[in-house]
Design an enzyme around this catalytic site. Structure first.
Site, mmCIF file in Angstrom:
data_model
loop_
_atom_site.group_PDB
_atom_site.id
_atom_site.type_symbol
_atom_site.label_atom_id
_atom_site.label_comp_id
_atom_site.label_asym_id
_atom_site.label_seq_id
_atom_site.Cartn_x
_atom_site.Cartn_y
_atom_site.Cartn_z
ATOM 1 N N ASP A 102 0.902 -1.225 -0.018
ATOM 2 C CA ASP A 102 0.009 -0.020 -0.214
ATOM 3 C C ASP A 102 0.770 1.364 -0.085
ATOM 4 O OD1 ASP A 102 -2.151 1.479 0.263
ATOM 5 O OD2 ASP A 102 -2.636 1.234 2.303
ATOM 6 N N ASP A 144 -3.085 2.588 -5.711
ATOM 7 C CA ASP A 144 -1.918 2.438 -4.688
ATOM 8 C C ASP A 144 -1.910 1.428 -4.014
ATOM 9 O OD1 ASP A 144 -4.399 2.636 -3.558
ATOM 10 O OD2 ASP A 144 -3.950 4.195 -1.995
ATOM 11 N N GLU A 145 -2.432 0.208 -4.396
ATOM 12 C CA GLU A 145 -2.306 -1.181 -3.607
ATOM 13 C C GLU A 145 -2.346 -2.123 -4.333
ATOM 14 O OE1 GLU A 145 -5.562 -2.256 -0.910
ATOM 15 O OE2 GLU A 145 -6.705 -0.730 -1.732
#
Length: 355
Positions: free
Chosen positions: A10, A104-105
């Site tokens: 993350d 973002d992950e």
């Protein structure tokens, strides 16, 4: 038997971190990424702003009351997508099997790494040196443990646990700690006298099934025991695409609503054409001024991506519904893409009520 090792990566405060790279003079200051309208919500906030209680999805007006000194920056999604591509390229260089689940992950399969934690520490350093972004990584035998671990030591955390360690460490934690157990479910569990993950694990399975249904009840107990999926999908099919707009002031004029729907259809179809996608199920989303939210959908015989057709159907659906109150939000959605086996959207005229 071969071991399974999964990581969840993350990017720390992703949107805010990208903005701080673009505006280095703001480092160390409370920054909120958000629109500026009266109904704007926080997209993300820097850790300096989070210390004041500012969080994602919070109304921006409330965030500004909590942190009056915060600096507001409008979101720039093209810049975030570009940076996301850079980060994920580095991740895929380090690990062959990656399931990206957002800008973002991502989940990573580390089963073939001899020393997974050392490999992830190297990846953290590489991402930071190459992009200037910090990442937090959780490692476990399944996605659930990995996800919980990635949240433990932000920013730039690196935490690994077994199922047994997770059960012991979080025995007295509230059920809402675990992904998939939201606030409403946690409240219903509390009403049953279940306030910790240990209590949920040890609860009478029949009582949990009775309260939530057999499938979801069993799933809740499994989640409380940190039993999760070990399967990664490298190719995530798009089930639907949508375009929405929340108004600064509620609108009651039907012609204006229809103009907005056509504009939303134009933007949605432009995206569909870029993606070379066409769909058969067109739906609208209408949120009234009292927050009642309804959807109506129509499935047609052939897949389309032209704004004229999508806009016309969206307007017809709006007229058939006839909003009884001023409207706070409108949206247009496309599903039933040609690559899908078949659409699962509601049939024409079906009404969905958000609760």
């Amino acid at each position: 038997m071969a071991r399974t090792v999964i990581a969840h990566l993350d990017v720390d405060a992703f949107y805010a971190s990208v903005e701080l790279l673009r505006h280095p003079d703001l480092k160390g200051k409370p920054v909120i990424v958000s629109g500026s309208g009266p109904r704007a919500v926080v997209t993300t906030a820097s850790y300096e702003a989070r210390r004041f209680g500012v969080g994602s999805a919070m109304p921006t007006a409330r965030a500004r009351r909590l942190c009056p000194e915060a600096i507001l920056i409008p979101p720039d999604f093209p810049a975030y997508r570009e940076m996301s591509e850079r980060v994920m390229a580095l991740v895929r260089e380090a690990v062959p099997t990656v399931e990206q689940v957002g800008l973002d992950e991502a989940y990573l399969d580390l089963s073939d790494l001899v020393v997974p934690k050392a490999g992830m520490r190297r990846l953290q350093h590489h991402v930071l040196a190459s992009t200037g972004l910090g990442v937090s990584i959780g490692i476990g035998p399944n996605k659930l443990v990995a996800k919980v671990c990635s949240d433990l030591d932000k920013p730039r955390g690196l935490v690994a646990m077994s199922i047994e360690q997770a059960c012991e460490r979080f025995a007295e934690a509230p059920p809402s700690l675990v992904p998939g157990i939201g606030p409403k479910t946690a409240e219903r569990l509390k009403a049953m006298g279940i306030t910790t993950l240990r209590a949920l694990r040890e609860a009478d399975p029949e009582a949990v099934r009775g309260g939530f249904g057999p499938r979801y009840g069993d799933d809740l107990v499994r989640r409380a025991g940190f039993i999760g999926s070990t399967t990664l999908s490298e190719h995530r099919e798009t089930v639907s695409r949508s375009n929405e707009r929340t108004f600064d002031t509620d609108i009651a004029d039907r012609e204006e609503m229809e103009r907005v729907l056509q504009s939303l259809a134009d933007g949605l179809c432009e995206t569909l054409r870029r993606k070379e996608a066409r769909g058969r199920t067109i739906s609208i989303k209408v949120r009234l001024d009292d927050f009642t939210t309804v959807t109506r959908a129509r499935t047609i015989d052939h897949a389309v991506a032209d704004a004229e057709t999508v806009g016309a159907i969206a307007r017809e659906l709006l007229r058939a519904y006839g909003p009884p109150r001023p409207v706070r939000l409108l949206g247009v959605r496309m599903a039933g893409f040609e690559s899908e086996a078949g659409p699962e959207a509601p049939a024409e005229g079906q009404l969905g009520l958000a609760i």
